[in-house]
Design a protein around this motif. Structure first.
Motif, PDB file in Angstrom:
ATOM      1  N   ALA A  13      -0.399 -46.836 -28.007  1.00 24.64           N
ATOM      2  CA  ALA A  13       0.168 -45.836 -28.906  1.00 24.64           C
ATOM      3  C   ALA A  13       0.365 -44.503 -28.209  1.00 24.64           C
ATOM      4  CB  ALA A  13      -0.760 -45.658 -30.108  1.00 24.64           C
ATOM      5  N   LYS A  14       1.429 -43.805 -28.556  1.00 25.22           N
ATOM      6  CA  LYS A  14       1.619 -42.436 -28.067  1.00 25.22           C
ATOM      7  C   LYS A  14       0.647 -41.497 -28.759  1.00 25.22           C
ATOM      8  CE  LYS A  14       6.532 -42.827 -26.858  1.00 25.22           C
ATOM      9  NZ  LYS A  14       7.900 -42.308 -27.128  1.00 25.22           N
ATOM     10  N   HIS A  15       0.411 -41.779 -30.027  1.00 28.32           N
ATOM     11  CA  HIS A  15      -0.522 -40.973 -30.809  1.00 28.32           C
ATOM     12  C   HIS A  15      -1.685 -41.864 -31.229  1.00 28.32           C
ATOM     13  CE1 HIS A  15       3.511 -39.150 -31.407  1.00 28.32           C
ATOM     14  NE2 HIS A  15       2.842 -38.051 -31.117  1.00 28.32           N
ATOM     15  N   PRO A  16      -2.899 -41.544 -30.840  1.00 23.54           N
ATOM     16  CA  PRO A  16      -4.048 -42.418 -31.094  1.00 23.54           C
ATOM     17  C   PRO A  16      -4.496 -42.420 -32.546  1.00 23.54           C
ATOM     18  CG  PRO A  16      -4.808 -40.367 -30.154  1.00 23.54           C
ATOM     19  CD  PRO A  16      -3.300 -40.318 -30.096  1.00 23.54           C
ATOM     20  N   PHE A  17      -5.245 -43.446 -32.883  1.00 23.12           N
ATOM     21  CA  PHE A  17      -5.922 -43.502 -34.176  1.00 23.12           C
ATOM     22  C   PHE A  17      -7.299 -42.902 -33.963  1.00 23.12           C
ATOM     23  CE2 PHE A  17      -8.559 -45.725 -37.392  1.00 23.12           C
ATOM     24  CZ  PHE A  17      -7.885 -45.294 -38.529  1.00 23.12           C
ATOM     25  N   TYR A  18      -7.585 -41.808 -34.669  1.00 21.37           N
ATOM     26  CA  TYR A  18      -8.827 -41.070 -34.456  1.00 21.37           C
ATOM     27  C   TYR A  18      -9.911 -41.573 -35.395  1.00 21.37           C
ATOM     28  CZ  TYR A  18     -12.114 -37.150 -34.275  1.00 21.37           C
ATOM     29  OH  TYR A  18     -13.241 -36.372 -34.141  1.00 21.37           O
ATOM     30  N   ILE A  19     -11.063 -41.900 -34.817  1.00 19.37           N
ATOM     31  CA  ILE A  19     -12.221 -42.323 -35.607  1.00 19.37           C
ATOM     32  C   ILE A  19     -13.231 -41.194 -35.581  1.00 19.37           C
ATOM     33  CG2 ILE A  19     -14.066 -44.009 -35.844  1.00 19.37           C
ATOM     34  CD1 ILE A  19     -12.238 -46.070 -34.588  1.00 19.37           C
ATOM     35  N   SER A  39     -16.108 -40.596 -37.168  1.00 14.31           N
ATOM     36  CA  SER A  39     -17.556 -40.813 -37.201  1.00 14.31           C
ATOM     37  C   SER A  39     -18.191 -40.796 -35.820  1.00 14.31           C
ATOM     38  CB  SER A  39     -17.880 -42.132 -37.898  1.00 14.31           C
ATOM     39  OG  SER A  39     -17.304 -43.223 -37.208  1.00 14.31           O
ATOM     40  N   ILE A  40     -17.482 -41.310 -34.809  1.00 16.87           N
ATOM     41  CA  ILE A  40     -18.033 -41.269 -33.456  1.00 16.87           C
ATOM     42  C   ILE A  40     -17.109 -40.540 -32.477  1.00 16.87           C
ATOM     43  CG2 ILE A  40     -19.490 -43.307 -33.716  1.00 16.87           C
ATOM     44  CD1 ILE A  40     -17.406 -44.921 -32.264  1.00 16.87           C
ATOM     45  N   ASP A  41     -16.130 -39.840 -33.038  1.00 14.51           N
ATOM     46  CA  ASP A  41     -15.295 -38.923 -32.258  1.00 14.51           C
ATOM     47  C   ASP A  41     -14.604 -39.613 -31.075  1.00 14.51           C
ATOM     48  OD1 ASP A  41     -14.125 -36.500 -31.536  1.00 14.51           O
ATOM     49  OD2 ASP A  41     -15.799 -35.938 -30.236  1.00 14.51           O
ATOM     50  N   ILE A  42     -13.842 -40.678 -31.370  1.00 14.24           N
ATOM     51  CA  ILE A  42     -13.085 -41.334 -30.304  1.00 14.24           C
ATOM     52  C   ILE A  42     -11.655 -41.586 -30.766  1.00 14.24           C
ATOM     53  CG2 ILE A  42     -15.095 -42.491 -29.308  1.00 14.24           C
ATOM     54  CD1 ILE A  42     -13.944 -45.101 -30.534  1.00 14.24           C
ATOM     55  N   ASN A  43     -10.783 -41.735 -29.793  1.00 12.03           N
ATOM     56  CA  ASN A  43      -9.386 -42.075 -30.038  1.00 12.03           C
ATOM     57  C   ASN A  43      -9.127 -43.517 -29.626  1.00 12.03           C
ATOM     58  OD1 ASN A  43      -8.358 -39.572 -31.037  1.00 12.03           O
ATOM     59  ND2 ASN A  43      -8.466 -38.740 -28.969  1.00 12.03           N
ATOM     60  N   GLU A  49      -8.412 -52.050 -28.164  1.00 10.96           N
ATOM     61  CA  GLU A  49      -9.482 -51.082 -28.375  1.00 10.96           C
ATOM     62  C   GLU A  49      -9.947 -51.099 -29.830  1.00 10.96           C
ATOM     63  OE1 GLU A  49      -8.294 -47.748 -24.980  1.00 10.96           O
ATOM     64  OE2 GLU A  49      -7.840 -47.358 -27.090  1.00 10.96           O
ATOM     65  N   LEU A  50      -9.010 -51.253 -30.746  1.00  8.18           N
ATOM     66  CA  LEU A  50      -9.369 -51.322 -32.159  1.00  8.18           C
ATOM     67  C   LEU A  50     -10.236 -52.538 -32.428  1.00  8.18           C
ATOM     68  CD1 LEU A  50      -9.071 -50.304 -35.088  1.00  8.18           C
ATOM     69  CD2 LEU A  50      -7.029 -51.743 -35.279  1.00  8.18           C
ATOM     70  N   CYS A  63      -3.115 -48.620 -41.460  1.00  7.05           N
ATOM     71  CA  CYS A  63      -1.895 -49.436 -41.627  1.00  7.05           C
ATOM     72  C   CYS A  63      -0.673 -48.696 -41.071  1.00  7.05           C
ATOM     73  CB  CYS A  63      -1.681 -49.766 -43.100  1.00  7.05           C
ATOM     74  SG  CYS A  63      -2.990 -50.769 -43.838  1.00  7.05           S
ATOM     75  N   ASP A  64      -0.571 -47.419 -41.392  1.00  8.03           N
ATOM     76  CA  ASP A  64       0.557 -46.619 -40.893  1.00  8.03           C
ATOM     77  C   ASP A  64       0.554 -46.557 -39.377  1.00  8.03           C
ATOM     78  OD1 ASP A  64       1.267 -46.140 -43.504  1.00  8.03           O
ATOM     79  OD2 ASP A  64       0.373 -44.134 -43.590  1.00  8.03           O
ATOM     80  N   TRP A  65      -0.639 -46.439 -38.801  1.00  6.97           N
ATOM     81  CA  TRP A  65      -0.755 -46.354 -37.341  1.00  6.97           C
ATOM     82  C   TRP A  65      -0.360 -47.682 -36.687  1.00  6.97           C
ATOM     83  CZ3 TRP A  65      -4.206 -48.757 -33.817  1.00  6.97           C
ATOM     84  CH2 TRP A  65      -4.183 -48.223 -32.522  1.00  6.97           C
ATOM     85  N   LEU A  66      -0.837 -48.780 -37.244  1.00  7.35           N
ATOM     86  CA  LEU A  66      -0.495 -50.095 -36.699  1.00  7.35           C
ATOM     87  C   LEU A  66       1.016 -50.328 -36.739  1.00  7.35           C
ATOM     88  CD1 LEU A  66      -3.329 -52.229 -38.343  1.00  7.35           C
ATOM     89  CD2 LEU A  66      -3.025 -51.837 -35.884  1.00  7.35           C
ATOM     90  N   GLU A  67       1.627 -49.918 -37.830  1.00  8.34           N
ATOM     91  CA  GLU A  67       3.061 -50.121 -37.993  1.00  8.34           C
ATOM     92  C   GLU A  67       3.873 -49.141 -37.154  1.00  8.34           C
ATOM     93  OE1 GLU A  67       6.144 -50.848 -41.687  1.00  8.34           O
ATOM     94  OE2 GLU A  67       4.493 -49.432 -41.966  1.00  8.34           O
ATOM     95  N   GLY A  68       3.543 -47.864 -37.241  1.00  4.35           N
ATOM     96  CA  GLY A  68       4.345 -46.840 -36.581  1.00  4.35           C
ATOM     97  C   GLY A  68       4.117 -46.719 -35.090  1.00  4.35           C
ATOM     98  N   GLU A  69       2.868 -46.884 -34.649  1.00  5.44           N
ATOM     99  CA  GLU A  69       2.547 -46.679 -33.239  1.00  5.44           C
ATOM    100  C   GLU A  69       2.557 -47.961 -32.418  1.00  5.44           C
ATOM    101  OE1 GLU A  69       2.078 -43.892 -31.508  1.00  5.44           O
ATOM    102  OE2 GLU A  69       2.430 -42.600 -33.240  1.00  5.44           O
ATOM    103  N   LEU A  70       2.133 -49.063 -33.012  1.00  4.50           N
ATOM    104  CA  LEU A  70       2.042 -50.324 -32.265  1.00  4.50           C
ATOM    105  C   LEU A  70       3.126 -51.323 -32.648  1.00  4.50           C
ATOM    106  CD1 LEU A  70      -1.826 -50.972 -32.140  1.00  4.50           C
ATOM    107  CD2 LEU A  70      -0.390 -49.609 -30.606  1.00  4.50           C
TER     108      LEU A  70
END
Length: 265
Positions: A13-19, A21-25, A31-32, A53-60
């Protein structure tokens, strides 16, 4: 192997999915999957939601998986119904590993909310996310239901909360938690930990005064002094580690993924 081939071709992804709770991208489906697999106790609506869902569709470009998850979000009765399809999409886990994840989720979901929160908080401590852990410990203590779990459980929460405070070098707060824990169950181990942490924030005069208030037997004072020196040395070592900069979770995940895929070749 087909699974490895698919994972190697995974789009980043160009733009990561931010988690948070443990501060990771997260940048790839691989990785997911790794995060979901290794952190089952942290999975909730803060991760498994429309944003994912939006990230999976839009970024990947994973429209089919995104559609499936959106449908499941409406009526899923178990987190497993949201997690397992992600693994299946790229054949990330074998049948035995999938079954183990489903079993782990099932065991968590029959626990009380307080117990699930404690499990999450303890895991956050392992990831050095101390503030997040303390927040969860506080929620447990504020909403506690002693009829379901008992004093021993909440004494343990306070003891673990003290550990989180200690790792943030908030020794007064840690001592307060230990004392509350001790007052609940009168644990000798907790009492010794409380005495050992006092010199980390009290002056020598206040420290001796507190020992007198507690009427600590004279024969125990030498042993306390030994433990005090050990705690002081440990605290100094922890400070050096913090100053040097601990390994980030992102690097940890990368190394674990490398080991995992190497073992499957």
């Amino acid at each position: 192997m087909m699974a490895m081939y698919q994972l190697c071709r995974a789009k980043a992804a160009k733009h990561p999915f931010y988690i948070e709770s443990i501060d990771i991208n997260i940048y790839t489906i691989e990785e997911l999957c790794f995060y979901l697999w290794k952190n089952v106790s942290l999975l909730d609506e803060s991760i498994l939601n429309e944003k994912l869902c939006d990230w999976l569709e839009g970024e990947l470009g994973m429209q089919r998986l995104a559609f499936h998850l959106r449908e499941k979000l409406k009526d899923a009765e178990s987190i497993a119904e949201l997690v397992l399809p992600v693994f299946r999409e790229v054949r990330y886990l074998n049948a035995a590993e999938m079954y183990a994840v489903k079993e782990q989720i099932g065991k968590l979901e029959v626990q009380t909310e307080d117990i699930r929160r404690k499990i999450r908080a303890d895991l956050l401590v392992n990831y050095s996310m101390y503030s997040g852990a303390v927040s969860l410990y506080r929620q447990i203590l504020q909403n506690r239901n002693q009829g379901k779990t008992g004093l021993q459980f909440y004494a343990g929460v306070l003891s673990n909360m003290a550990g989180a405070y200690g790792r943030m070098f908030l020794f007064r707060e840690a001592a307060d938690c230990l004392w509350q824990s001790y007052e609940m169950v009168r644990s000798n181990a907790v009492y010794r930990s409380y005495l050992a942490i006092l010199p980390l924030y009290l002056s020598e005069e206040d420290y001796k005064k507190r020992l007198e208030e507690l009427k600590v037997p004279k024969e125990q004072l030498d042993k306390i002094e030994e433990e005090k020196q050990e705690v002081l040395a440990k605290a100094e070592k922890m400070q050096k580690i913090e100053n040097a900069g601990q390994e980030t979770l992102a690097r940890f995940l990368q190394e674990e993924k490398r080991k995992y895929h190497k073992s499957r070749r």
